[in-house]
Every structure is written in structure tokens, then in C-alpha cells.
Design a protein around this motif. Sequence first.
Motif, PDB file in Angstrom:
ATOM      1  N   ARG A  50       0.087 -44.472 -30.360  1.00  0.00           N
ATOM      2  CA  ARG A  50      -1.154 -45.192 -30.077  1.00  0.00           C
ATOM      3  C   ARG A  50      -2.029 -44.367 -29.143  1.00  0.00           C
ATOM      4  NH1 ARG A  50      -2.153 -50.045 -31.649  1.00  0.00           N
ATOM      5  NH2 ARG A  50      -3.069 -50.810 -29.729  1.00  0.00           N
ATOM      6  N   SER A  51      -3.311 -44.417 -29.384  1.00  0.00           N
ATOM      7  CA  SER A  51      -4.257 -43.665 -28.579  1.00  0.00           C
ATOM      8  C   SER A  51      -5.106 -44.617 -27.739  1.00  0.00           C
ATOM      9  CB  SER A  51      -5.167 -42.843 -29.485  1.00  0.00           C
ATOM     10  OG  SER A  51      -6.004 -43.710 -30.244  1.00  0.00           O
ATOM     11  N   THR A  52      -5.905 -44.053 -26.855  1.00  0.00           N
ATOM     12  CA  THR A  52      -6.830 -44.848 -26.066  1.00  0.00           C
ATOM     13  C   THR A  52      -7.778 -45.614 -26.980  1.00  0.00           C
ATOM     14  OG1 THR A  52      -6.691 -43.261 -24.269  1.00  0.00           O
ATOM     15  CG2 THR A  52      -8.584 -44.732 -24.259  1.00  0.00           C
ATOM     16  N   TYR A  55      -6.346 -48.868 -28.184  1.00  0.00           N
ATOM     17  CA  TYR A  55      -6.397 -49.940 -27.192  1.00  0.00           C
ATOM     18  C   TYR A  55      -7.808 -50.498 -27.056  1.00  0.00           C
ATOM     19  CZ  TYR A  55      -1.597 -49.022 -26.066  1.00  0.00           C
ATOM     20  OH  TYR A  55      -0.246 -48.898 -26.154  1.00  0.00           O
ATOM     21  N   ILE A  56      -8.800 -49.630 -27.134  1.00  0.00           N
ATOM     22  CA  ILE A  56     -10.187 -50.098 -27.088  1.00  0.00           C
ATOM     23  C   ILE A  56     -10.474 -50.962 -28.311  1.00  0.00           C
ATOM     24  CG2 ILE A  56     -12.604 -49.360 -27.211  1.00  0.00           C
ATOM     25  CD1 ILE A  56     -11.739 -46.936 -25.456  1.00  0.00           C
ATOM     26  N   VAL A  60     -11.749 -54.872 -28.521  1.00  0.00           N
ATOM     27  CA  VAL A  60     -12.914 -55.300 -29.297  1.00  0.00           C
ATOM     28  C   VAL A  60     -12.512 -56.388 -30.295  1.00  0.00           C
ATOM     29  CG1 VAL A  60     -14.627 -54.548 -30.999  1.00  0.00           C
ATOM     30  CG2 VAL A  60     -14.183 -53.153 -28.967  1.00  0.00           C
ATOM     31  N   ASP A  61     -11.380 -56.206 -30.978  1.00  0.00           N
ATOM     32  CA  ASP A  61     -10.889 -57.228 -31.913  1.00  0.00           C
ATOM     33  C   ASP A  61     -10.608 -58.546 -31.194  1.00  0.00           C
ATOM     34  OD1 ASP A  61     -11.050 -55.391 -33.984  1.00  0.00           O
ATOM     35  OD2 ASP A  61      -8.897 -54.936 -33.984  1.00  0.00           O
ATOM     36  N   PHE A  62      -9.980 -58.460 -30.030  1.00  0.00           N
ATOM     37  CA  PHE A  62      -9.705 -59.655 -29.229  1.00  0.00           C
ATOM     38  C   PHE A  62     -11.022 -60.325 -28.838  1.00  0.00           C
ATOM     39  CE2 PHE A  62      -8.876 -61.517 -24.941  1.00  0.00           C
ATOM     40  CZ  PHE A  62      -8.003 -62.518 -25.333  1.00  0.00           C
ATOM     41  N   GLY A  63     -11.993 -59.536 -28.419  1.00  0.00           N
ATOM     42  CA  GLY A  63     -13.305 -60.074 -28.050  1.00  0.00           C
ATOM     43  C   GLY A  63     -13.970 -60.801 -29.203  1.00  0.00           C
ATOM     44  N   SER A  78     -13.692 -51.518 -21.351  1.00  0.00           N
ATOM     45  CA  SER A  78     -12.360 -50.984 -21.105  1.00  0.00           C
ATOM     46  C   SER A  78     -12.484 -49.862 -20.092  1.00  0.00           C
ATOM     47  CB  SER A  78     -11.744 -50.460 -22.404  1.00  0.00           C
ATOM     48  OG  SER A  78     -10.424 -50.029 -22.183  1.00  0.00           O
ATOM     49  N   ARG A  79     -11.682 -49.913 -19.056  1.00  0.00           N
ATOM     50  CA  ARG A  79     -11.708 -48.897 -18.013  1.00  0.00           C
ATOM     51  C   ARG A  79     -10.330 -48.277 -17.876  1.00  0.00           C
ATOM     52  NH1 ARG A  79     -16.162 -49.516 -19.232  1.00  0.00           N
ATOM     53  NH2 ARG A  79     -17.808 -50.509 -18.012  1.00  0.00           N
ATOM     54  N   PHE A  80     -10.306 -46.990 -17.586  1.00  0.00           N
ATOM     55  CA  PHE A  80      -9.063 -46.238 -17.462  1.00  0.00           C
ATOM     56  C   PHE A  80      -8.567 -46.243 -16.024  1.00  0.00           C
ATOM     57  CE2 PHE A  80      -6.812 -42.341 -16.462  1.00  0.00           C
ATOM     58  CZ  PHE A  80      -5.773 -42.404 -17.363  1.00  0.00           C
TER      59      PHE A  80
END
Length: 137
Positions: A50-52, A55-56, A60-63, A78-80
Amino acid sequence: MYRKILVPVDLTHQEDQMKALQTAALIAKAEGAEITLLNITGFSYQTPSRSTEDYINDLVDFGHRVSHQFGIEMGTASRFSHDPAAELDNRIQDEIDAGDYDLVIMASHVPGFREYIFSSNAGYLANHAKISVFVVR
């Protein structure tokens, strides 16, 4: 009264945050405010497959899903962090300052023994943020 609402979310505990998200949606509808879902991510949560960007995309899908569920558009950010567990409070505070938010709505759990010694994330923000913090259990 409120223009911009920040809702920190943990994508590994989505169901535990639904009451806070519903609260944010109700307040935003009543106030005409915008909502931003904030996720703090770091390498500790990633696996080689999995990449960053994955996760982003999950955020977005959750949003999109909760926007549809509660009938109000919710943006995402999303913040690192190199160590999300240790830096979470500071990263949320950085986002509050940078985004000019005037309300944070956070899900929290019932305090346990640990919270009598160390502040929870929601407790920390409630004590240190310069804006209103609404903690939802």
C-alpha cells in the motif's frame, strides 16, 4: 456561529466515529458551515503493498460515503506524520491553525485508567486548542 468544522478521523476505527460525524453534519447544516475530515497518516500504517496514495484514496472514499450517508458534503485532508501516535495532537493543532477552523468535533472513547495519567487526544485538544472542541462519546 461556525463556518469551518474540522473532524479528525481514524480510518481504522470508522464505525466508532459515526456519532461524531452525524453531530458534525447536524451542526454544519444548521450553521451553513463546511466540514473537513482530517486523517493523519505515516509510514507506520503502511505495508509494502500500500502506498500513501492508497491511504489518501481510502480517506476520499470514506468522505464520499459519509457525505452521502449524512446528506452534506464533507471535504478531506490527509497530513503526513513520521509518528502519528506521538504527533497526532500537534498535527491536528497545526491543521486548526492553518485552516482557520472555528470548531473541532472529535469522537472519543470512555476514559480508562490510562486517561487518568495521560490526556486523551480529544482531552488534549479540549485543554489546549484556541477554538471550541466538541467531544462526542
